[in-house]
Enzyme design. Structure first.
Site, PDB file in Angstrom:
ATOM      1  N   GLU A   1       0.835  -1.206   0.000  1.00 18.09           N
ATOM      2  CA  GLU A   1       0.000   0.000   0.000  1.00 18.09           C
ATOM      3  C   GLU A   1       0.869   1.255   0.000  1.00 18.09           C
ATOM      4  O   GLU A   1       2.083   1.191   0.195  1.00 18.09           O
ATOM      5  CB  GLU A   1      -0.909   0.036   1.244  1.00 18.09           C
TER       6      GLU A   1
ATOM      7  N   ASN B   1     -10.318   5.492   1.234  1.00 13.28           N
ATOM      8  CA  ASN B   1      -9.339   5.273   0.182  1.00 13.28           C
ATOM      9  C   ASN B   1      -9.456   6.357  -0.885  1.00 13.28           C
ATOM     10  O   ASN B   1     -10.297   7.253  -0.794  1.00 13.28           O
ATOM     11  CB  ASN B   1      -9.548   3.899  -0.472  1.00 13.28           C
TER      12      ASN B   1
ATOM     13  N   ASP C   1     -10.138   1.444  -4.619  1.00  9.23           N
ATOM     14  CA  ASP C   1      -9.100   1.474  -3.584  1.00  9.23           C
ATOM     15  C   ASP C   1      -8.293   2.757  -3.744  1.00  9.23           C
ATOM     16  O   ASP C   1      -8.868   3.828  -3.847  1.00  9.23           O
ATOM     17  CB  ASP C   1      -8.247   0.201  -3.674  1.00  9.23           C
TER      18      ASP C   1
END
Length: 294
Positions: free
Chosen positions: A20, A150, A200
């Site tokens: 991430e 997100n 995302d």
């Protein structure tokens, strides 16, 4: 409308559990990204191809380049200064330290050199997350009641912010004032609720388009200013988490991925899940300022 398509290729075979927060450090020409669950900070020097990682003692979701040098680590219960040359880490302030069920999640530096950052439940507990802005050293909560915040990113002129609560499937656009603070309520901008994959992480390019990772769909889509899909990056793994533009000309798109929640069978089918992927789209990214703490 014609949709451009590209194929992403393996860049670093790092196999993070939850890759991430990719972030380009333009000053040092280094790409950083995190394995949140593995408590690691990874880096790549695109010029040399050299890559490695730092092992940390807590979950971190972003390493933001600081204007005065070094990085600010966005962690599960704290924000910390980190010196990549020495590996030294120093706590700077608490971040939801009094809430044991949450950790940090998506974050990005805005056009003012301030940091938007978010929290979520460690087990994605419903409505446990919040969205914050760290502006000149002061942390303000912008929104609460989110489940998986997100897709935080910003228009080049600083007039809009985007974000999503992944479980809703809807990317929201929020009008900002001249100092970068939200005005009124965010408005629905792009709806992925009934499509494959969940929205995302996201990043803006220099042409005003938003690149959005679709978790579960193995794709990153490029959305025009009206929220329509005009491009698509296909990955050989199903859980892309966030794209970022990097390299000296910001024309290389890197994508973090994850193997979180995979069965042994899924891992056998996607052995490089969790690794860093790369694609040359020919489209230039939007340069982001370093983070200012004062």
């Amino acid at each position: 409308m014609s949709v451009s398509t590209w194929q992403a290729e393996l860049a670093v075979d790092c196999r993070c559990t939850l890759g991430e927060g990719p972030q380009w450090d333009a000053k040092n020409q280094r790409l950083y990204w995190c394995d949140i669950l593995g408590k690691q900070l990874h880096w790549l020097s695109p010029a040399t191809g050299e890559s490695s990682h730092y092992q940390l003692d807590h979950r971190v979701s972003l390493a933001a380049p600081l204007a005065e040098g070094g990085l600010l680590l966005v962690g599960e219960d704290r924000l910390s200064r980190f010196d990549p040359s020495s590996g030294s880490i120093e706590k700077w302030c608490d971040f939801e330290a009094d809430n044991p069920i949450t950790r940090s999640n998506d974050a990005r530096i805005d056009r003012h050199g301030s940091l938007w950052l978010s929290s979520m439940g460690k087990s994605a507990e419903r409505s446990a997350g919040s969205l914050y802005r760290l502006h000149r050293g002061e942390l303000s909560r912008l929104r609460s009641g989110l489940t998986i915040p997100n897709a935080i990113c910003f228009s080049a002129d600083g007039e809009f912010a985007w974000f999503t609560d992944t479980v809703t499937g809807v990317v929201m656009r929020w009008e900002l004032d001249s100092d970068g603070w939200p005005q009124g309520e965010p408005q629905p901008w792009a709806d992925f609720f009934s499509s494959q994959g969940n929205p995302d992480g996201a990043v803006m390019d220099s042409e005003g388009c938003l690149w959005l990772a679709l978790w579960g769909a193995g794709q990153v889509v490029r959305l025009d200013p009206n929220g329509e899909i005009v491009g698509r990056v296909e990955l050989p793994v199903s859980q892309p988490s966030c794209p970022v533009f990097a390299g000296p000309d910001l024309k290389t798109l890197y994508i973090t991925t994850a193997q979180e929640g995979f069965s042994a069978e899924q891992l056998a089918q996607e052995p490089t899940a969790g690794s860093l992927y790369v694609v040359e789209t020919g489209i230039k990214g939007l340069a982001e300022p370093p983070l200012r703490l004062v």
